[in-house]
Design an enzyme around this catalytic site. Structure first.
Site, PDB file in Angstrom:
ATOM      1  N   ASP A 120       0.823  -1.214   0.000  1.00 22.85           N
ATOM      2  CA  ASP A 120       0.000   0.000   0.000  1.00 22.85           C
ATOM      3  C   ASP A 120       0.854   1.259   0.000  1.00 22.85           C
ATOM      4  OD1 ASP A 120      -2.311  -1.458   0.074  1.00 22.85           O
ATOM      5  OD2 ASP A 120      -2.627  -1.247   2.236  1.00 22.85           O
ATOM      6  N   TYR A 156       6.893 -10.154   6.779  1.00 21.92           N
ATOM      7  CA  TYR A 156       6.734  -8.726   7.039  1.00 21.92           C
ATOM      8  C   TYR A 156       7.304  -8.392   8.419  1.00 21.92           C
ATOM      9  CZ  TYR A 156       3.481  -7.892   3.131  1.00 21.92           C
ATOM     10  OH  TYR A 156       2.916  -7.753   1.887  1.00 21.92           O
TER      11      TYR A 156
END
Lengths: 250, 250
Positions: free
Chosen positions: B52, B109
């Site tokens: 994003d 992540y």
């Protein structure tokens, strides 16, 4: 009138250095402006270390005198008023003769270098192009720094400085990984431009363009401006300023 | 025609996310533009993970097909052409059926949070206001993630996604120091918005506003949009994308 010793952390990228200058945005300028707003009078500070344009600080110190009461929420309110790239770390009431610059017993700096493009280090470390430094060799040279006392060779300008003697207590490179290296140096005091001169000269040894003998000869010659000052500001961090009797962890 | 798998690292701050969009500056847009210049034809890439807007990547992957010879100096020339906040890490010639998105066997992540103002984390981690999270409690909740399979609750939108099953292999918070905490999570795949939903929900547990039971009930209810998606983009880093037989160290 009481004297206060304060500590600041900042990312130096957006500032024309620490010290106040007309028409320039400086750390000290922003600090005095915000302190004056919160303490409702014109506050003038004395800094511990005049970091150059683009140099960062994990912790730099300053003092100022103030008659009134310090609001309890000063720390919180200062951090709300200061921009995101400056953080107010704490404030100590100290004796009237403590001077942020002259009373500091020790200062430490970190200089960060890296090899290869790294988006996260851009503006925050010095990118070495075309070579990986020989850390072992640089550390042999760094040991000489602890052995000697007069460091005029690493000084860019010493107008007003009475002595070029510095007691370097620690100087060592560490490998963070195979492409990132941090240089840590600690001394009672540093001359102007000194850390960048030390780093630039050590990197010449690490690159193989200077020998250990060259490095030692440079120190022994005791001439100013002979170091390699090419190490840019963006890799340099003032880490800590130490005062006797002041708890360093705020 | 040969297929190539490439790896990129980027600081996401200045970009409207990874995926190409008309009128927006995106990582993929900049990448395709520079690749097309250097390979002298219109290059279209397929990304592994559509990070994003504002999300960073230590390593994200993409593939593209190309007929001609790849210049030997492509890596160096790409890094000279790409802006400072994007780094081209490497390129592998792979089999024609490898797909950057569908062939990835694992993704990891890191999410970084910190307490207290820190100029060096600004835009690069999530600042927690008014509380220090209970890391032990968050880790008990994180263990539940490894136990369950269906994570629709952590999904913001799943249009076109056939399944909400994910095999979470690792999920754990670590204390960097008393005011900085990193969350590491590894899975075969993640749903859209999932990591930020996981982090937001775990932080509610760490703050004491959700109990461990609340957290488990949310997973078991299997309803989308029930997680707390308030964890902002700036704390999130895509760490690595793994492919079978491709050496991860480039």
């Amino acid at each position: 009138m009481s004297r206060y010793l304060g500590f600041l952390s900042y990312l130096g990228t957006a500032y024309s250095g620490y010290q106040i200058q007309n028409g320039q945005i400086t750390i000290q300028g922003v600090l005095e402006d915000r302190l004056s707003v919160l303490l409702k009078e014109d506050i003038k500070t004395k800094g511990s270390s005049r970091t150059d344009s683009g140099v960062h600080a994990l912790s730099n110190a300053f003092h100022f005198d103030f008659e009134g009461d310090i609001p309890k929420a000063l720390l919180k309110r200062m951090n709300a008023l200061l921009p995101e790239d400056i953080s107010f770390l704490g404030l100590h009431k100290v004796s009237d003769d403590l001077h942020a610059r002259f009373s500091a017993t020790e200062r430490s700096y970190v200089y960060k270098v890296y090899c290869g493009k790294n988006p996260f280090y851009n503006g925050r470390a010095y990118r070495l192009l075309g070579f990986i430094p020989d850390v072992e060799k640089m550390n042999v040279a760094a040991e000489l720094l602890v052995k000697y006392e007069d460091f005029v060779c690493f000084s860019k300008a010493n107008s007003g400085v009475k002595t070029t003697l510095c007691d370097i207590k620690y100087a060592k490179w560490d490998s963070v990984n195979e492409s990132e290296f941090y240089f840590n140096i600690r001394a009672n005091r540093f001359l102007r431009g000194m850390v960048r001169g030390v780093v630039g000269s050590l990197l010449k040894v690490g690159k193989g363009v200077s020998s250990l003998d060259d490095f030692e000869r440079m120190i022994c010659a005791k001439k100013p401006y002979t170091a390699d000052f090419s190490a840019p500001a963006e890799g340099l961090y003032l880490e800590k300023v130490i005062y006797k009797g002041i708890n360093e962890t705020l």
